[in-house]
Design an enzyme around this catalytic site. Sequence first.
Site, PDB file in Angstrom:
ATOM      1  CD  GLU A 157      -1.936 -15.019 -34.284  1.00  0.00           C
ATOM      2  OE1 GLU A 157      -1.535 -13.921 -33.857  1.00  0.00           O
ATOM      3  OE2 GLU A 157      -1.372 -15.633 -35.200  1.00  0.00           O
ATOM      4  CD  GLU A 182      -3.120 -15.790 -38.693  1.00  0.00           C
ATOM      5  OE1 GLU A 182      -1.927 -15.421 -38.730  1.00  0.00           O
ATOM      6  OE2 GLU A 182      -3.967 -15.286 -37.942  1.00  0.00           O
TER       7      GLU A 182
END
Length: 753
Positions: A252, A343
């Site tokens: 991320e 995710e």
Amino acid sequence: MSNPHLVSSFFDNFKRVYLHSSIELMNMNSEAVSCTVKMEIQLASRNNIEHVVEQDITVPPEATTLFTLPQVFFYKPDLWWPNGMGKQTLHKVDISVSVKGYGESDSWSHLFGFRKIENYIDSSTGGRLFKVNGEPIFIRGGNWIVSDGLLRLTKERYKSDIDFHADMNFNMIRCWGGGITERPEFYENCDRRGLLVWQEFWITGDNNGRGVNPPSDPEWPLDHQLFLTCAKDTIKLLRNYASLALWVGGNEQHPADDLNKVLIDYLQLHPYFEIPLVSENPELHNSVEDPSRWLDGTRVYIQGSLWDGFAKGNGDFSDGPYGIQNPADFFKDSFYAYGFNPEVGSVGMPVAATIKATMPPEAWVIPDFIEEDDGYLAEVPNPTWQYHKYIAYSDPGKVHDQIVSYGEPKDLDDFCEKAQLANYIQYRALMEGWTSRMWTKYTGVLIWKNQNPWTGLRGQFYDHLHDQTGAFFGVRSACEPIHVQLNLDTYNVEVVNTTSSPLENVSVEGSVWCLDGSMPYSQRMDNITVPVNKTLTVFQMAYPTSKDAQPVYFLLLKLLGSSQHTLSRNFYWLHLPGQNYKALEAFRSEKIPLSINMTSTLTGRMCQVRIVVENPTGKVHLKGDEASEDTSISSPSLSSSLWSRLCPCFFVSKISKLFPAEDSQDIHKVKEFHKNQTAKVAFWLHFSVVFMNDGGKEMRILPVNYSQNYISLIPGERMDVIISFEVPENIKNPLVKLTGWNIQEKNLSLSVP
């Protein structure tokens, strides 16, 4: 010798294959040294050397020389395939250097798999699409944190971890950027079991630039040169593993700009591996630098987990969600907008025995259920569960409590058993929902997360002690290479074929079973052809809209081959829209009798148990040798070559190989028979392996591998279950414990000499 590098290149549709190899030779002497470098190659499964290469070289004094061996030609070698696509063929490569007049000075050995991995952004879905050996692979896997938070890393634990992942039919593990670069044993086991590895460097957004509390630093780490030195060493350490599929800069977040620029340079693709591939050009083969001289050059580098075909693709936070969902929502077009989700996570409550083994009694208190104004329940867990990151099984305003749906739990044991029911449904629906839109909307999904490096209570398929949750067996079902499933949004029955060969002349059966044992509905379709890499709708299950539909019912789906053998079996417990599962609470009192036949063998300390469990229907069945034959799982109507590739991927297909075992002892046989007068479904049968300690307390043996668990049997149905585990020293009388929703608990004794 140091930093050997092995690379395979492919030409003429995998007919011509070359092995390229380079190695650094360091001469610490003050004089030049004459030496011979020798490489031997053989299939790891055979003791028969296929290729030998030798070359003399002089290494200058006090210098390190990058030496490239002559390339080795292979014609149609056996290839390495990911889990679910074929065999994980590995070759053993031995390289040695001998100094003239002194003999062998150094040597190195490694297992190497011939495979070609490509990945690029799919134009139709926007998701990153992976191909292995030219065949597209629908990614189904999850995020890996670290095996143990205190770094108590052992070969045995790594083996169990990776075996669990492969047994769930996963094909990818993402080594999350907040974790570590794992030890070689991790990657060796991924090679062995066919788990592709997405490898991140040590950057994660919550700490390195996107964290708010406390604020984090996008220029981390303090020493950029040290980071790059570690990155280069890591690339050299991992580049020879067949399972390594992708480099990613961070989780991320991307590395600081100067670091990212260097990593892009480190990991640029060699011309053989550029997209679109140009290696089929025969003139290219002899006109470019040997690829083994590059730092890697064979794998794509992506700057972060939210870029370039992952999530939204531009770095925006667009992965997730991370909480309990309505199972039907996973099948809806609106659930997730992008082609590849790196995710998506949910609940992860373990079994009650794990809570009792890892937490003090004051932490055995189950959550309070607080009713809110809109009728939804909010869970209030105890402080210990909160500290261990417990995720509630309700989301007020959106999702009714998935545990209370079965009736308000009485205690920890009841709570955890109902949690396993919810875990199974939640994660099976997640994977089946993604697979329902394979290639039409999605190219892959990774679950957050597969396991916990501590005694956490969120997102896990097995706990820190290595006991599987219901979710483990839910995703194992959903991720079968050949699978039949129910779309929980449309009630369409779908057949999934993720293999490279079509399914021909197959049939699908669906039967509904009520709590009273009746079968009010069945449907069958024959002569079905399912193309390669395709999810096909075959019919709609109409029972929920029928006049007398029961509020709670069971559905058994079977996919049958041309000779009527079962290719896939999928059992659902369902309720009508707006209803719940509370009718199952009274079903507990039924106590369905079972017929059980158990045989066990011991090889060294490894025990393998075969249990044939049957739900008889009022007829007396003979128990004997004929009861040990299992025809419920057999090979589909595929080409023999493809089936031979797929066999290792079906855990249950190993049954015939386990019994009898060479150099083994037949340690125990148990036969138990009951006549079932009630003819009802035997629901939610759970096996575990236990022993009694000196104080008379029941303890678990872990880890244990189960071919199947948390199973249910319709009247007349029989199932083989294979259980394998290592018997701890000084344990003489382990027990196979069988519990279930509506059966009497049974302890089947094993005597270990």
